[in-house]
Design a protein around this motif. Structure first.
Motif, PDB file in Angstrom:
ATOM      1  N   TYR A   1      26.492 -14.995  -2.825  1.00 53.50           N
ATOM      2  CA  TYR A   1      25.403 -15.871  -3.277  1.00 53.50           C
ATOM      3  C   TYR A   1      24.064 -15.158  -3.132  1.00 53.50           C
ATOM      4  O   TYR A   1      23.226 -15.165  -4.046  1.00 53.50           O
ATOM      5  CB  TYR A   1      25.398 -17.182  -2.474  1.00 53.50           C
ATOM      6  CG  TYR A   1      24.286 -18.118  -2.896  1.00 53.50           C
ATOM      7  CD1 TYR A   1      24.512 -19.103  -3.847  1.00 53.50           C
ATOM      8  CD2 TYR A   1      22.993 -17.974  -2.378  1.00 53.50           C
ATOM      9  CE1 TYR A   1      23.494 -19.940  -4.265  1.00 53.50           C
ATOM     10  CE2 TYR A   1      21.966 -18.803  -2.789  1.00 53.50           C
ATOM     11  CZ  TYR A   1      22.219 -19.783  -3.728  1.00 53.50           C
ATOM     12  OH  TYR A   1      21.194 -20.589  -4.148  1.00 53.50           O
TER      13      TYR A   1
ATOM     14  N   CYS B   1      16.148 -15.929  -7.741  1.00 52.23           N
ATOM     15  CA  CYS B   1      16.648 -17.308  -7.606  1.00 52.23           C
ATOM     16  C   CYS B   1      16.812 -17.967  -8.985  1.00 52.23           C
ATOM     17  O   CYS B   1      16.318 -19.073  -9.203  1.00 52.23           O
ATOM     18  CB  CYS B   1      15.760 -18.138  -6.672  1.00 52.23           C
ATOM     19  SG  CYS B   1      16.724 -19.384  -5.785  1.00 52.23           S
ATOM     20  N   PHE B   2      17.501 -17.260  -9.889  1.00 51.04           N
ATOM     21  CA  PHE B   2      17.886 -17.796 -11.201  1.00 51.04           C
ATOM     22  C   PHE B   2      16.681 -18.000 -12.123  1.00 51.04           C
ATOM     23  O   PHE B   2      16.763 -18.711 -13.113  1.00 51.04           O
ATOM     24  CB  PHE B   2      18.653 -19.133 -11.036  1.00 51.04           C
ATOM     25  CG  PHE B   2      19.722 -19.045  -9.999  1.00 51.04           C
ATOM     26  CD1 PHE B   2      20.938 -18.456 -10.300  1.00 51.04           C
ATOM     27  CD2 PHE B   2      19.505 -19.492  -8.692  1.00 51.04           C
ATOM     28  CE1 PHE B   2      21.915 -18.331  -9.321  1.00 51.04           C
ATOM     29  CE2 PHE B   2      20.483 -19.371  -7.720  1.00 51.04           C
ATOM     30  CZ  PHE B   2      21.688 -18.794  -8.029  1.00 51.04           C
TER      31      PHE B   2
ATOM     32  N   HIS C   1      25.189 -18.581 -12.819  1.00 48.04           N
ATOM     33  CA  HIS C   1      25.122 -19.976 -12.366  1.00 48.04           C
ATOM     34  C   HIS C   1      26.515 -20.486 -11.982  1.00 48.04           C
ATOM     35  O   HIS C   1      26.688 -21.169 -10.975  1.00 48.04           O
ATOM     36  CB  HIS C   1      24.546 -20.873 -13.470  1.00 48.04           C
ATOM     37  CG  HIS C   1      23.044 -20.889 -13.511  1.00 48.04           C
ATOM     38  ND1 HIS C   1      22.291 -21.512 -12.548  1.00 48.04           N
ATOM     39  CD2 HIS C   1      22.163 -20.372 -14.401  1.00 48.04           C
ATOM     40  CE1 HIS C   1      21.005 -21.378 -12.843  1.00 48.04           C
ATOM     41  NE2 HIS C   1      20.895 -20.685 -13.963  1.00 48.04           N
TER      42      HIS C   1
ATOM     43  N   CYS D   1      27.690 -19.108  -8.673  1.00 47.81           N
ATOM     44  CA  CYS D   1      27.023 -19.743  -7.526  1.00 47.81           C
ATOM     45  C   CYS D   1      27.461 -21.194  -7.351  1.00 47.81           C
ATOM     46  O   CYS D   1      27.553 -21.686  -6.219  1.00 47.81           O
ATOM     47  CB  CYS D   1      25.509 -19.612  -7.641  1.00 47.81           C
ATOM     48  SG  CYS D   1      25.029 -17.899  -7.307  1.00 47.81           S
ATOM     49  N   ALA D   2      27.755 -21.881  -8.461  1.00 47.37           N
ATOM     50  CA  ALA D   2      28.299 -23.240  -8.356  1.00 47.37           C
ATOM     51  C   ALA D   2      29.589 -23.210  -7.540  1.00 47.37           C
ATOM     52  O   ALA D   2      29.825 -24.074  -6.686  1.00 47.37           O
ATOM     53  CB  ALA D   2      28.558 -23.813  -9.751  1.00 47.37           C
TER      54      ALA D   2
ATOM     55  N   MET E   1      28.892 -22.155  -3.706  1.00 43.72           N
ATOM     56  CA  MET E   1      28.295 -23.236  -2.911  1.00 43.72           C
ATOM     57  C   MET E   1      29.360 -24.145  -2.302  1.00 43.72           C
ATOM     58  O   MET E   1      29.101 -24.840  -1.322  1.00 43.72           O
ATOM     59  CB  MET E   1      27.351 -24.063  -3.793  1.00 43.72           C
ATOM     60  CG  MET E   1      26.005 -23.393  -3.991  1.00 43.72           C
ATOM     61  SD  MET E   1      25.032 -24.185  -5.307  1.00 43.72           S
ATOM     62  CE  MET E   1      24.739 -25.791  -4.585  1.00 43.72           C
ATOM     63  N   LYS E   2      30.540 -24.142  -2.901  1.00 40.39           N
ATOM     64  CA  LYS E   2      31.616 -25.009  -2.397  1.00 40.39           C
ATOM     65  C   LYS E   2      32.157 -24.542  -1.049  1.00 40.39           C
ATOM     66  O   LYS E   2      32.914 -25.268  -0.405  1.00 40.39           O
ATOM     67  CB  LYS E   2      32.734 -25.110  -3.437  1.00 40.39           C
ATOM     68  CG  LYS E   2      32.281 -25.831  -4.706  1.00 40.39           C
ATOM     69  CD  LYS E   2      33.357 -25.903  -5.770  1.00 40.39           C
ATOM     70  CE  LYS E   2      32.811 -26.573  -7.039  1.00 40.39           C
ATOM     71  NZ  LYS E   2      33.703 -26.375  -8.195  1.00 40.39           N
TER      72      LYS E   2
ATOM     73  N   PHE F   1      22.815 -22.238   1.600  1.00 43.20           N
ATOM     74  CA  PHE F   1      22.048 -21.581   0.539  1.00 43.20           C
ATOM     75  C   PHE F   1      20.555 -21.892   0.608  1.00 43.20           C
ATOM     76  O   PHE F   1      19.724 -21.040   0.296  1.00 43.20           O
ATOM     77  CB  PHE F   1      22.617 -21.921  -0.840  1.00 43.20           C
ATOM     78  CG  PHE F   1      22.505 -23.374  -1.187  1.00 43.20           C
ATOM     79  CD1 PHE F   1      23.507 -24.268  -0.838  1.00 43.20           C
ATOM     80  CD2 PHE F   1      21.389 -23.858  -1.847  1.00 43.20           C
ATOM     81  CE1 PHE F   1      23.410 -25.615  -1.145  1.00 43.20           C
ATOM     82  CE2 PHE F   1      21.266 -25.194  -2.161  1.00 43.20           C
ATOM     83  CZ  PHE F   1      22.277 -26.083  -1.800  1.00 43.20           C
ATOM     84  N   ALA F   2      20.185 -23.102   1.038  1.00 44.82           N
ATOM     85  CA  ALA F   2      18.757 -23.443   1.076  1.00 44.82           C
ATOM     86  C   ALA F   2      18.043 -22.620   2.152  1.00 44.82           C
ATOM     87  O   ALA F   2      16.916 -22.153   1.950  1.00 44.82           O
ATOM     88  CB  ALA F   2      18.570 -24.939   1.318  1.00 44.82           C
TER      89      ALA F   2
ATOM     90  N   ASN G   1      17.764 -19.103   0.769  1.00 43.92           N
ATOM     91  CA  ASN G   1      16.707 -19.014  -0.243  1.00 43.92           C
ATOM     92  C   ASN G   1      15.324 -19.059   0.381  1.00 43.92           C
ATOM     93  O   ASN G   1      14.409 -18.353  -0.052  1.00 43.92           O
ATOM     94  CB  ASN G   1      16.850 -20.145  -1.268  1.00 43.92           C
ATOM     95  CG  ASN G   1      18.061 -19.952  -2.152  1.00 43.92           C
ATOM     96  OD1 ASN G   1      18.510 -18.824  -2.360  1.00 43.92           O
ATOM     97  ND2 ASN G   1      18.612 -21.034  -2.666  1.00 43.92           N
ATOM     98  N   ARG G   2      15.182 -19.915   1.405  1.00 41.57           N
ATOM     99  CA  ARG G   2      13.894 -19.974   2.092  1.00 41.57           C
ATOM    100  C   ARG G   2      13.546 -18.605   2.673  1.00 41.57           C
ATOM    101  O   ARG G   2      12.444 -18.103   2.494  1.00 41.57           O
ATOM    102  CB  ARG G   2      13.972 -21.031   3.205  1.00 41.57           C
ATOM    103  CG  ARG G   2      12.652 -21.317   3.874  1.00 41.57           C
ATOM    104  CD  ARG G   2      12.745 -22.405   4.929  1.00 41.57           C
ATOM    105  NE  ARG G   2      12.162 -21.929   6.175  1.00 41.57           N
ATOM    106  CZ  ARG G   2      10.862 -21.778   6.380  1.00 41.57           C
ATOM    107  NH1 ARG G   2      10.002 -22.084   5.439  1.00 41.57           N
ATOM    108  NH2 ARG G   2      10.407 -21.303   7.521  1.00 41.57           N
TER     109      ARG G   2
ATOM    110  N   PHE H   1      12.935 -16.046  -0.343  1.00 46.74           N
ATOM    111  CA  PHE H   1      11.897 -16.255  -1.352  1.00 46.74           C
ATOM    112  C   PHE H   1      10.609 -16.890  -0.844  1.00 46.74           C
ATOM    113  O   PHE H   1       9.575 -16.741  -1.464  1.00 46.74           O
ATOM    114  CB  PHE H   1      12.453 -17.108  -2.507  1.00 46.74           C
ATOM    115  CG  PHE H   1      13.662 -16.503  -3.153  1.00 46.74           C
ATOM    116  CD1 PHE H   1      13.539 -15.358  -3.926  1.00 46.74           C
ATOM    117  CD2 PHE H   1      14.922 -17.039  -2.958  1.00 46.74           C
ATOM    118  CE1 PHE H   1      14.646 -14.777  -4.515  1.00 46.74           C
ATOM    119  CE2 PHE H   1      16.037 -16.466  -3.539  1.00 46.74           C
ATOM    120  CZ  PHE H   1      15.903 -15.328  -4.316  1.00 46.74           C
ATOM    121  N   ASP H   2      10.667 -17.635   0.257  1.00 44.64           N
ATOM    122  CA  ASP H   2       9.483 -18.401   0.643  1.00 44.64           C
ATOM    123  C   ASP H   2       8.741 -17.833   1.842  1.00 44.64           C
ATOM    124  O   ASP H   2       7.522 -17.895   1.895  1.00 44.64           O
ATOM    125  CB  ASP H   2       9.863 -19.861   0.941  1.00 44.64           C
ATOM    126  CG  ASP H   2      10.150 -20.641  -0.327  1.00 44.64           C
ATOM    127  OD1 ASP H   2       9.785 -20.137  -1.405  1.00 44.64           O
ATOM    128  OD2 ASP H   2      10.742 -21.730  -0.247  1.00 44.64           O
ATOM    129  N   VAL H   3       9.476 -17.319   2.820  1.00 41.92           N
ATOM    130  CA  VAL H   3       8.836 -16.948   4.075  1.00 41.92           C
ATOM    131  C   VAL H   3       8.196 -15.557   3.989  1.00 41.92           C
ATOM    132  O   VAL H   3       8.794 -14.625   3.480  1.00 41.92           O
ATOM    133  CB  VAL H   3       9.855 -16.994   5.236  1.00 41.92           C
ATOM    134  CG1 VAL H   3       9.214 -16.537   6.523  1.00 41.92           C
ATOM    135  CG2 VAL H   3      10.403 -18.395   5.384  1.00 41.92           C
TER     136      VAL H   3
END
Lengths: 316, 316
Positions: free
Chosen positions: B149, B158-159, B169, B172-173, B176-177, B182-183, B186-187, B190-192
């Motif tokens: 992932y 991030c797509f 997609h 990753c679908a 995710m199972k 993943f959140a 991703n944080r 991509f965010d921090v």
């Protein structure tokens, strides 16, 4: 209401007004304009309306869908959990019980319409719309695909947030096959900022204060800063996420001035910190990771009150 | 080489060293550690190595995969398009022709290994690995799913980017199972940002200059700014995308100081502007939307040279 009944409803309705929620976002507009286009493709009359103006940033969703003139017979609400979210200009639709069908993905939906379909496990109302069109065997056109993709992408932070589901990825995998300009849409939705927005982000970041070894960060947005930056109200969205972007921060507190001595507080957290519980102490509430409240006092008083409360969280 | 042959290869190999590319990113490390874990799950010995140190930011990919001791018999390269990308510390693997298999998604792959599998339409090498595991009927575990992932998410922004495929997609679908976080991933991806990174972004943004009615923006990164911010080289990635974040900018030019009078230029464009053609004038090159070159002179000279060349683009 299930998909079979919605199909019947959509097949028999005509002259449809589609209500979208106030301060419209990509999901309500995406769902609204995809539905509008579907109805028009079926030879029916349909319009999307909103209590506010459609924001310029979503123009690619509505510019191919000019308003039509007709005598309204049916009203459908999309992505509206509560009549409070309709907005004052269109409040009469709720007050006069005119809303026939509501399609929504919020668990908090108030079931205010005659018929309601809620799937709270869907990432976005646009995901529900995609699945509905799929169920009905609808011919999706490129513009409908753009609308639905935009709603799913914006409500999931481009598939970044916890509410992203496998089904959301699968819907977008299918929608991409309509040759949509998803990279341009994503750039517009997630990357591009106005100079005013950049200015206020900088001003806010420069004055960020850290507490408890950098685990808690506080930012202030004063009316003075808002004026100076020249920012539009529509561009405020997401400022409260700035503190959590800093490495090590687990709780971000945003203190935004409403009036002279009134501040709106937004709290964002990661890991195990309950933002909702934190805000309830001040008469507010929300979700575990995102909550809010309102506090009166001078800026310094409000900040000290919040930092003292946060002390409980970090130092028990 | 096709999937059937790779399956044979993986079934019969043992004591495997997995090479990842220098300045490692989420895709090379994700593919490497997913493969390593797969081989170990099959009872084989395997390690992932890199010419550089594994960056701290990817620790969640490698921390569950401690190095093993064994006599190396097989070498597999993942996400490495060219032997130049192996890095000096491990260059002997290429020089001595020791690389048995290379799995990659770069169209520019140089086919330097004994066997090569390239799928240039895949968004990421991790997408190929997912499809390979799927083909082989491999039991994917949660940690493998996290690795795959991460590789797909990081290589596609991030797509968000144009290289995102429906297949990415769908992969990753499925991934995710496996109940992956993943959140949180991703944080982190991509965010921090570190405080140093925030500092240099601000310094760079504050000095951004606009030309041709705001369609062209130029930023400078001097050695002085780098020192003052305290930024690590690994954190430089993506600074060149700052100018294009400003509304209206169609061409972003980043002038980064290498030495006293030597500057590395990065050009990013949208719409119809050819960054590669622009950089070729200065002996550089790249892709249509992202290209680079090197220019000597004082900062002012270099900037003027570039702005004059951009004049051609905007004013013909």
């Amino acid at each position: 209401m299930d998909f079979t009944k919605i199909r019947c409803f959509l097949e028999t309705c005509d002259n449809v007004t589609i209500l979208t929620h106030k301060s419209p976002d990509g999901d309500t507009l995406g769902a609204g304009f995809a539905l509008c286009r579907f109805l028009r493709n079926c030879g029916k009359m349909a319009n999307v309306i909103n209590s506010d103006e459609f924001p310029e940033r979503y123009n690619f969703l509505y510019e191919e869908c000019e308003p039509q003139k007709f005598e309204e017979k049916t009203v459908i609400a999309v992505d509206i959990a509560d009549t409070k979210l309709i907005g004052s200009r269109l409040a009469r639709y709720a007050e006069e019980g005119m809303i026939d069908l509501c399609i929504d993905h919020h668990v908090s939906n108030k079931y205010f319409a005659k018929y309601t379909y809620v799937n709270a496990s869907a990432s976005a109302t646009c995901q529900i719309m995609y699945e509905l069109f799929n169920f009905m065997g609808t011919k999706i056109d490129r513009q409908m695909a753009r609308c639905l993709y935009t709603g799913i992408a914006t409500d999931t932070g481009c598939f970044k947030f916890e509410n992203t589901t496998s089904a959301a990825h699968i819907a977008c995998a299918e929608l991409m096959k309509y040759n949509i300009d998803f990279a341009t849409i994503n750039r517009k939705m997630f990357d591009v900022k106005s100079k005013a927005r950049i200015n206020i982000e900088q001003a806010v970041t420069n004055k960020m204060e850290y507490f408890f070894g950098g685990k808690c960060a506080v930012i202030a947005i004063t009316t003075d800063m808002m004026k100076k930056s020249g920012i539009e109200p529509a561009e405020f969205e997401g400022l409260a996420s700035i503190p959590l972007q800093v490495e090590g921060v687990e709780m971000g507190i945003t203190i935004k001035q409403r009036h002279e001595n009134v501040y709106k507080i937004s709290v964002r957290t990661i890991e195990t910190i309950d933002a909702s519980k934190f805000c309830r102490e001040f008469g507010g509430g929300g979700h575990i990771r995102a909550a809010g409240c309102e506090i009166e006092g001078s800026f310094e008083e409000v900040k000290n009150t919040l930092v003292n409360a946060a002390k409980e969280v970090f130092e028990g």
